[in-house]
Structures are given as structure tokens and as C-alpha cells.
Design a protein around this motif. Structure first.
Motif, PDB file in Angstrom:
ATOM      1  N   ASN A   1       0.813  -1.221   0.000  1.00  0.00           N
ATOM      2  CA  ASN A   1       0.000   0.000   0.000  1.00  0.00           C
ATOM      3  C   ASN A   1       0.844   1.267   0.000  1.00  0.00           C
ATOM      4  OD1 ASN A   1      -1.783  -2.073   1.968  1.00  0.00           O
ATOM      5  ND2 ASN A   1      -2.793  -1.209   0.203  1.00  0.00           N
ATOM      6  N   PHE A   2       1.707   1.383  -1.005  1.00  0.00           N
ATOM      7  CA  PHE A   2       2.498   2.604  -1.161  1.00  0.00           C
ATOM      8  C   PHE A   2       1.570   3.701  -1.662  1.00  0.00           C
ATOM      9  CE2 PHE A   2       4.954   5.565  -3.749  1.00  0.00           C
ATOM     10  CZ  PHE A   2       5.898   5.969  -2.817  1.00  0.00           C
ATOM     11  N   ARG A   3       1.465   4.781  -0.885  1.00  0.00           N
ATOM     12  CA  ARG A   3       0.545   5.869  -1.231  1.00  0.00           C
ATOM     13  C   ARG A   3       1.299   7.180  -1.385  1.00  0.00           C
ATOM     14  NH1 ARG A   3      -2.520   3.014   2.613  1.00  0.00           N
ATOM     15  NH2 ARG A   3      -4.572   2.425   1.852  1.00  0.00           N
TER      16      ARG A   3
ATOM     17  N   ILE B   1      -0.211   2.089  -4.957  1.00  0.00           N
ATOM     18  CA  ILE B   1       0.157   0.799  -5.546  1.00  0.00           C
ATOM     19  C   ILE B   1       0.036  -0.222  -4.425  1.00  0.00           C
ATOM     20  CG2 ILE B   1       1.990  -0.603  -6.571  1.00  0.00           C
ATOM     21  CD1 ILE B   1       2.993   1.919  -7.957  1.00  0.00           C
ATOM     22  N   ASP B   2      -0.685  -1.316  -4.702  1.00  0.00           N
ATOM     23  CA  ASP B   2      -0.968  -2.305  -3.661  1.00  0.00           C
ATOM     24  C   ASP B   2       0.296  -2.978  -3.132  1.00  0.00           C
ATOM     25  OD1 ASP B   2      -3.735  -1.842  -3.816  1.00  0.00           O
ATOM     26  OD2 ASP B   2      -3.920  -3.247  -5.485  1.00  0.00           O
ATOM     27  N   LEU B   3       1.124  -3.493  -4.040  1.00  0.00           N
ATOM     28  CA  LEU B   3       2.338  -4.197  -3.634  1.00  0.00           C
ATOM     29  C   LEU B   3       3.494  -3.774  -4.537  1.00  0.00           C
ATOM     30  CD1 LEU B   3       0.868  -7.811  -3.310  1.00  0.00           C
ATOM     31  CD2 LEU B   3       1.384  -6.260  -1.420  1.00  0.00           C
TER      32      LEU B   3
ATOM     33  N   ALA C   1       7.379  -5.147  -5.274  1.00  0.00           N
ATOM     34  CA  ALA C   1       8.184  -6.332  -4.993  1.00  0.00           C
ATOM     35  C   ALA C   1       9.414  -6.354  -5.885  1.00  0.00           C
ATOM     36  CB  ALA C   1       7.348  -7.591  -5.224  1.00  0.00           C
ATOM     37  N   ARG C   2      10.282  -7.295  -5.564  1.00  0.00           N
ATOM     38  CA  ARG C   2      11.419  -7.556  -6.427  1.00  0.00           C
ATOM     39  C   ARG C   2      11.300  -9.004  -6.870  1.00  0.00           C
ATOM     40  NH1 ARG C   2      15.950  -5.452  -3.647  1.00  0.00           N
ATOM     41  NH2 ARG C   2      16.214  -7.420  -2.563  1.00  0.00           N
ATOM     42  N   ASP C   3      11.485  -9.223  -8.174  1.00  0.00           N
ATOM     43  CA  ASP C   3      11.490 -10.563  -8.758  1.00  0.00           C
ATOM     44  C   ASP C   3      12.834 -10.675  -9.470  1.00  0.00           C
ATOM     45  OD1 ASP C   3      10.817 -13.070  -9.741  1.00  0.00           O
ATOM     46  OD2 ASP C   3       9.590 -12.280 -11.369  1.00  0.00           O
ATOM     47  N   GLY C   4      13.806 -11.295  -8.814  1.00  0.00           N
ATOM     48  CA  GLY C   4      15.165 -11.277  -9.320  1.00  0.00           C
ATOM     49  C   GLY C   4      15.673  -9.852  -9.227  1.00  0.00           C
ATOM     50  N   SER C   5      16.145  -9.311 -10.339  1.00  0.00           N
ATOM     51  CA  SER C   5      16.631  -7.923 -10.336  1.00  0.00           C
ATOM     52  C   SER C   5      15.557  -6.943 -10.814  1.00  0.00           C
ATOM     53  CB  SER C   5      17.871  -7.803 -11.224  1.00  0.00           C
ATOM     54  OG  SER C   5      17.526  -8.113 -12.563  1.00  0.00           O
ATOM     55  N   THR C   6      14.371  -7.447 -11.102  1.00  0.00           N
ATOM     56  CA  THR C   6      13.290  -6.607 -11.628  1.00  0.00           C
ATOM     57  C   THR C   6      12.420  -6.062 -10.504  1.00  0.00           C
ATOM     58  OG1 THR C   6      13.251  -7.914 -13.666  1.00  0.00           O
ATOM     59  CG2 THR C   6      11.297  -6.585 -13.193  1.00  0.00           C
ATOM     60  N   LEU C   7      12.153  -4.771 -10.567  1.00  0.00           N
ATOM     61  CA  LEU C   7      11.233  -4.125  -9.650  1.00  0.00           C
ATOM     62  C   LEU C   7       9.832  -4.317 -10.214  1.00  0.00           C
ATOM     63  CD1 LEU C   7      11.103  -2.337  -7.097  1.00  0.00           C
ATOM     64  CD2 LEU C   7      11.242  -0.356  -8.626  1.00  0.00           C
ATOM     65  N   VAL C   8       8.923  -4.823  -9.386  1.00  0.00           N
ATOM     66  CA  VAL C   8       7.580  -5.160  -9.862  1.00  0.00           C
ATOM     67  C   VAL C   8       6.527  -4.379  -9.073  1.00  0.00           C
ATOM     68  CG1 VAL C   8       5.956  -7.032 -10.351  1.00  0.00           C
ATOM     69  CG2 VAL C   8       8.419  -7.499 -10.357  1.00  0.00           C
ATOM     70  N   PHE C   9       5.668  -3.691  -9.807  1.00  0.00           N
ATOM     71  CA  PHE C   9       4.550  -2.968  -9.217  1.00  0.00           C
ATOM     72  C   PHE C   9       3.308  -3.828  -9.453  1.00  0.00           C
ATOM     73  CE2 PHE C   9       7.788   0.047 -10.483  1.00  0.00           C
ATOM     74  CZ  PHE C   9       7.966   0.757  -9.303  1.00  0.00           C
ATOM     75  N   VAL C  10       2.646  -4.220  -8.359  1.00  0.00           N
ATOM     76  CA  VAL C  10       1.562  -5.193  -8.450  1.00  0.00           C
ATOM     77  C   VAL C  10       0.236  -4.562  -8.031  1.00  0.00           C
ATOM     78  CG1 VAL C  10       0.728  -7.470  -7.715  1.00  0.00           C
ATOM     79  CG2 VAL C  10       3.202  -7.031  -7.852  1.00  0.00           C
ATOM     80  N   GLU C  11      -0.746  -4.656  -8.905  1.00  0.00           N
ATOM     81  CA  GLU C  11      -2.116  -4.266  -8.590  1.00  0.00           C
ATOM     82  C   GLU C  11      -2.867  -5.533  -8.218  1.00  0.00           C
ATOM     83  OE1 GLU C  11      -5.638  -1.910  -8.223  1.00  0.00           O
ATOM     84  OE2 GLU C  11      -3.497  -1.472  -8.117  1.00  0.00           O
ATOM     85  N   VAL C  12      -3.513  -5.529  -7.057  1.00  0.00           N
ATOM     86  CA  VAL C  12      -4.298  -6.674  -6.604  1.00  0.00           C
ATOM     87  C   VAL C  12      -5.766  -6.354  -6.851  1.00  0.00           C
ATOM     88  CG1 VAL C  12      -4.927  -8.136  -4.635  1.00  0.00           C
ATOM     89  CG2 VAL C  12      -2.586  -7.229  -4.829  1.00  0.00           C
ATOM     90  N   LYS C  13      -6.446  -7.235  -7.567  1.00  0.00           N
ATOM     91  CA  LYS C  13      -7.873  -7.055  -7.820  1.00  0.00           C
ATOM     92  C   LYS C  13      -8.623  -8.311  -7.422  1.00  0.00           C
ATOM     93  CE  LYS C  13      -8.609  -2.987  -9.352  1.00  0.00           C
ATOM     94  NZ  LYS C  13      -9.276  -2.089  -8.438  1.00  0.00           N
ATOM     95  N   TYR C  14      -9.703  -8.123  -6.677  1.00  0.00           N
ATOM     96  CA  TYR C  14     -10.512  -9.241  -6.194  1.00  0.00           C
ATOM     97  C   TYR C  14     -11.947  -9.111  -6.698  1.00  0.00           C
ATOM     98  CZ  TYR C  14     -13.474 -11.933  -3.059  1.00  0.00           C
ATOM     99  OH  TYR C  14     -14.426 -12.796  -2.552  1.00  0.00           O
ATOM    100  N   ARG C  15     -12.496 -10.221  -7.099  1.00  0.00           N
ATOM    101  CA  ARG C  15     -13.915 -10.320  -7.425  1.00  0.00           C
ATOM    102  C   ARG C  15     -14.424 -11.645  -6.853  1.00  0.00           C
ATOM    103  NH1 ARG C  15     -13.230  -5.770  -8.431  1.00  0.00           N
ATOM    104  NH2 ARG C  15     -13.629  -4.614 -10.341  1.00  0.00           N
ATOM    105  N   LYS C  16     -15.582 -11.596  -6.246  1.00  0.00           N
ATOM    106  CA  LYS C  16     -16.169 -12.824  -5.708  1.00  0.00           C
ATOM    107  C   LYS C  16     -16.494 -13.790  -6.853  1.00  0.00           C
ATOM    108  CE  LYS C  16     -19.558 -12.046  -2.923  1.00  0.00           C
ATOM    109  NZ  LYS C  16     -20.808 -11.922  -2.155  1.00  0.00           N
ATOM    110  N   ASN C  17     -16.961 -13.204  -7.976  1.00  0.00           N
ATOM    111  CA  ASN C  17     -17.275 -13.997  -9.168  1.00  0.00           C
ATOM    112  C   ASN C  17     -17.138 -13.086 -10.382  1.00  0.00           C
ATOM    113  OD1 ASN C  17     -19.803 -12.550  -9.478  1.00  0.00           O
ATOM    114  ND2 ASN C  17     -20.583 -13.808  -7.793  1.00  0.00           N
ATOM    115  N   ALA C  18     -17.432 -13.614 -11.547  1.00  0.00           N
ATOM    116  CA  ALA C  18     -17.242 -12.835 -12.780  1.00  0.00           C
ATOM    117  C   ALA C  18     -18.520 -12.129 -13.241  1.00  0.00           C
ATOM    118  CB  ALA C  18     -16.727 -13.756 -13.884  1.00  0.00           C
TER     119      ALA C  18
END
Length: 119
Positions: free
Chosen positions: A30-32, A38-40, A42-59
Motif C-alpha cells: 500500500n504505497f501511497r 500501488i498495492d504491492l 516487490a522484487r522478482d530477481g533484479s526486476t522491480l515489480v509494481f503489483v495491482e491486486v484485484k478481487y472479485r467474488k465472481n465474474a
């Protein structure tokens, strides 16, 4: 009954744990800033990753990934630029934008969900 913020916090924690099992190192949650959030981050190896988390109970109202529209992508990119500036991350550091799409109890990580959109 949980409110939306409680559900969001719970789903973000599930996504973070899932990503860690995939080898990501969570740097921030929750970087504001005044530009948005931005929700999360992270680092994946040497790559900086900006992650959006989206939730839905159903489609019923579309998939979680579909909710990350162009406007949301632009906001995420602006916040990512600000994060990189504040943390003095060099321009040549690889970055990408992932979406952790949670539908019901199923988590799907979409790597490189959208390209960088900015200047």
C-alpha cells in the motif's frame, strides 16, 4: 459482514503470500502518495515489480484483471515513477507491472500485465 477495505486488506495479504511463494520479495504494501496507490511493490530477481491486486467474488461484473483499465494503469505508472524518484532507483533498473487477479479463492498472477505508460 466485512467492509470493502477489510476484504481488500485480506486479499492483498493473500496475494503477497502467494507472490512470496513464487519467489517475489515484497518490498512495500500500500504505497501511497498524492497521485494514488500501488498495492504491492516487490522484487522478482533484479526486476522491480509494481503489483495491482484485484478481487472479485465472481465474474458477474467482469474479471478482476478487466478492472485494471487504462485509467488505473496510468495512475499506477505515475505512482511508480514517484516511487522510483523517492527511492532513487536508476532509470536502467528493469521494472514491470503485474496484476494479481483473485476470483473467489483462485489467484492468478499476470506478469507484464500492461506496459509502462508515461514520460
Amino acid at each position: 459482514m466485512q467492509n470493502r477495505r477489510q476484504i481488500g486488506t485480506k486479499e492483498e495479504a493473500l496475494a503477497a503470500a502467494f507472490l512470496e511463494k513464487q519467489g517475489y520479495q515484497i518490498l512495500e504494501r500500500n504505497f501511497r502518495c498524492r497521485l494514488g496507490e500501488i498495492d504491492l511493490i516487490a522484487r522478482d530477481g533484479s526486476t522491480l515489480v509494481f503489483v495491482e491486486v484485484k478481487y472479485r467474488k465472481n465474474a458477474d461484473f467482469g474479471t478482476p484483471a478487466e478492472a485494471v483499465n487504462r485509467k488505473k494503469q496510468l495512475t499506477i505508472c505515475k505512482v511508480a515513477d514517484y516511487y522510483r524518484m523517492v527511492h532513487r532507483i536508476p532509470d536502467n533498473r528493469p521494472c514491470r507491472f503485474d496484476v494479481a487477479a483473485i476470483q473467489g479463492t483462485v489467484i492468478q498472477v499476470i506478469r507484464d500485465a500492461f506496459p509502462y505508460q508515461g514520460g
